[in-house]
Design an enzyme around this catalytic site. Structure first.
Site, short mmCIF file in Angstrom:
data_model
loop_
_atom_site.label_atom_id
_atom_site.label_comp_id
_atom_site.label_asym_id
_atom_site.label_seq_id
_atom_site.Cartn_x
_atom_site.Cartn_y
_atom_site.Cartn_z
N SER A 1 -9.44 1.84 3.36
CA SER A 1 -8.64 2.81 2.48
C SER A 1 -7.57 1.68 1.59
O SER A 1 -6.92 2.43 0.82
CB SER A 1 -7.91 3.75 3.19
OG SER A 1 -6.87 3.07 4.06
N LYS B 1 0.84 -1.22 -0.11
CA LYS B 1 0.05 -0.04 -0.29
C LYS B 1 0.86 1.33 0.02
O LYS B 1 1.71 1.28 0.44
CB LYS B 1 -1.03 0.08 1.31
CG LYS B 1 -1.91 1.18 1.46
CD LYS B 1 -2.74 0.91 2.62
CE LYS B 1 -3.77 2.05 2.79
NZ LYS B 1 -4.55 1.68 3.99
N SER C 1 -10.04 -0.89 7.31
CA SER C 1 -9.21 -0.53 6.01
C SER C 1 -8.58 -1.79 5.53
O SER C 1 -8.09 -1.56 4.36
CB SER C 1 -8.47 0.62 6.27
OG SER C 1 -9.23 2.00 6.43
#
Length: 525
Positions: free
Chosen positions: A187, A106, A211
């Site tokens: 996210s 990420k 997330s």
């Protein structure tokens, strides 16, 4: 914004007839890391070819074709990393089950190399720190190929209440590979979509509250949020030191366990991890198809909403667990006494965002970048591309908060810890002598709407384990109109191995993961 392209350009060369038809790349779609490792062990393929295959899939599915926007950038040395690891294998050195396995990170997790760590924001587009987060260093030491960075909800979705999950100014809007008009949830949006689409067999996400688990659930993969303090957060763009953690997003529970065995551990720079070395174990070795036998499971029925189709899937999953030897116990009211938890969590997140972001920004090697949350707010106001779809109301509210010594924060922190832990998960487990809790991770993915923002309606099981800092695993449970739904396994603090084992037993018996179809829409065509 156009994706950053850092793939090496091959030098020009004369093409001979023998070179004109390169061998076809091997199939990797739907293959987990354990399968790829077995193929490398059997010398049917090597990491160099596997890595090239994933880079090719990124070009064909992420840059072109469906244009998933799941990957922001790839490392230019990915194939050379793989080649070096292949030479080690040929010399008889295999570092472990992740040797030669490509992994995506990420884009709020730092890694050495020429790629910026942006958190999706143009304010950090030049944030090339050339340093590995400790979890990345552990992955490299274990032989993983650091393939690239995944898109995310900008600033891990803490900038605005009106955001569209999966959108960032750097990466654009990530698409759900099961239906391209559907959201990837936030996210760790790109990590979920990329893993589901086999752009890598493994991605690392981060979670503050939902997330990892939500994007894993809506993209139809496994996602594991470990106990906070089991994995270092150093060199990861923060929201909250009370709740932030990184964790694996994979095709299988076994792969998640393999990753956890590598990345778990103490880090002197992260005080929360002081117990990690003593608590970690070989998580893959703890897996068993019999792990649910004799277990008492509490059902979070009051958190699944009122959709009959979700209830049908959930009841089938519970029946499967019972057939595996679990005793399934309905919890009448899991929310009693927790009415003030949401407000306390909100106060913590905003206050820690302001403080923790300043600490992170001050640590960056780049001297002329933003140093405070106020600097980020000013940058966004000066750059229309940042605010083209939604505002920064949460940033602005966080900027009004006091410091980590403010009475409002200290009161909220104590209240949240008490409500989510001793009076929340711990109380629920103790009341019926339960081993773990199960719930529904997510509802069907909603349509992405940059104009109006998210219209997520739930259900969700993320808040209690997020605020308590306890482990939370999601495993595919089935689909509704072809859109994946996950089932959540939640345990007490440091019960990560038990939670993974329970999810593994269910996964192996149910086998509910489905391949994405890249439909434009679920509507009839």
């Amino acid at each position: 914004m156009k994706k950053i392209s850092l793939l090496a350009v091959p030098a020009l060369a004369l093409i001979t007839p023998a070179m004109a038809m390169p061998p076809p790349l091997p199939p990797v779609e739907g293959k987990d890391a354990a399968t790829l490792q077995a193929e490398m062990t059997e010398r049917r393929v090597n990491s160099d070819v596997i890595t090239a295959t994933y880079l090719d899939r990124i070009r064909n599915l992420d840059d072109h074709g469906p244009q998933l926007n799941a990957v922001i950038a790839t490392f230019p040395d990915a194939t050379s990393q793989a080649h070096t690891l292949d030479l080690e294998r040929q010399a008889g050195r295999v570092r472990g089950p992740l040797h030669g396995i490509p992994i995506l990170l990420k884009d709020n997790i730092e890694a050495k190399g020429p790629i910026a760590t942006t958190a999706g924001s143009l304010a950090l587009k030049d944030n090339v720190t050339d340093r590995d987060a400790p979890l990345v260093a552990r992955l490299r030491e274990a032989g993983a190929v650091i393939l690239g960075k995944t898109n995310l909800s900008e600033w891990a979705n803490i900038r605005s209440n009106n955001s569209t999950s999966g959108w960032s100014a750097v990466g654009g809007l990530a698409k759900n590979p099961h239906a391209l008009d559907r959201n990837t949830c936030g996210s760790s949006a790109g990590s979920g979509a990329a893993t589901a689409a086999s752009l890598a067999p493994i991605a690392i996400g981060t979670e503050t509250d939902g997330s990892i688990t939500c994007p894993a659930g809506v993209n139809g993969i496994v996602g594991f949020k470990p106990t906070v303090g089991l994995v270092s957060r150093t060199h990861i763009v923060p929201i909250s030191h009370s709740q932030d953690t990184a964790g694996p997003m994979t095709l299988t529970v076994r792969d998640a366990a393999l990753v956890m065995t590598v990345i778990a551990g103490s880090d002197p720079a992260d005080p929360a991890t002081i117990e990690a070395d003593a608590r970690k174990t070989d998580y893959a070795a703890e897996l068993s198809v019999a792990a649910l036998k004799g277990k008492r499971i509490g059902v979070l029925r009051d958190r699944i909403g009122d959709r009959a189709d979700i209830a049908v899937l959930f009841d089938a999953a519970l029946k499967q667990m019972a057939q595996l030897g679990a005793t399934v116990i309905e919890i009448a009211d899991s929310r009693k006494g927790l009415e003030e938890l949401g407000a306390a969590e909100f106060e913590i997140l905003l206050t820690e965002l302001k403080a923790d972001m300043a600490t992170y920004l001050a640590s960056l090697p780049v001297n002329d970048g933003p140093k405070t949350l106020a600097d980020l707010i000013a940058f966004n106001k000066a750059n229309p591309a940042e605010l083209q779809w939604f505002d920064q109301s949460l940033f602005e509210l966080a900027e009004t908060k006091g410091g980590l010594d403010s009475p409002a924060y200290l009161e909220a922190k104590a209240k949240a810890a008490r409500l989510a832990g001793p009076e929340g998960i711990d109380r629920l487990l103790a009341a019926d002598k339960l081993d773990l809790l199960v719930g529904v991770t997510n509802g069907p993915a909603w349509t992405s709407d940059l104009v109006n923002g998210d219209h997520y309606t739930g259900p969700s099981a993320s808040q209690l384990p997020a605020v308590a800092g306890y482990p939370h695993l999601t495993v595919p449970m089935g689909t509704i109109a072809g859109l994946p739904i996950g089932v959540s396994f939640i345990g007490g603090k440091w019960t990560d191995a038990e939670v993974l084992a329970a999810g593994y037993a269910y996964e192996q018996a149910s086998l509910k993961r489905v391949a994405p179809t890249y439909r434009v829409s679920i509507a009839p065509q």
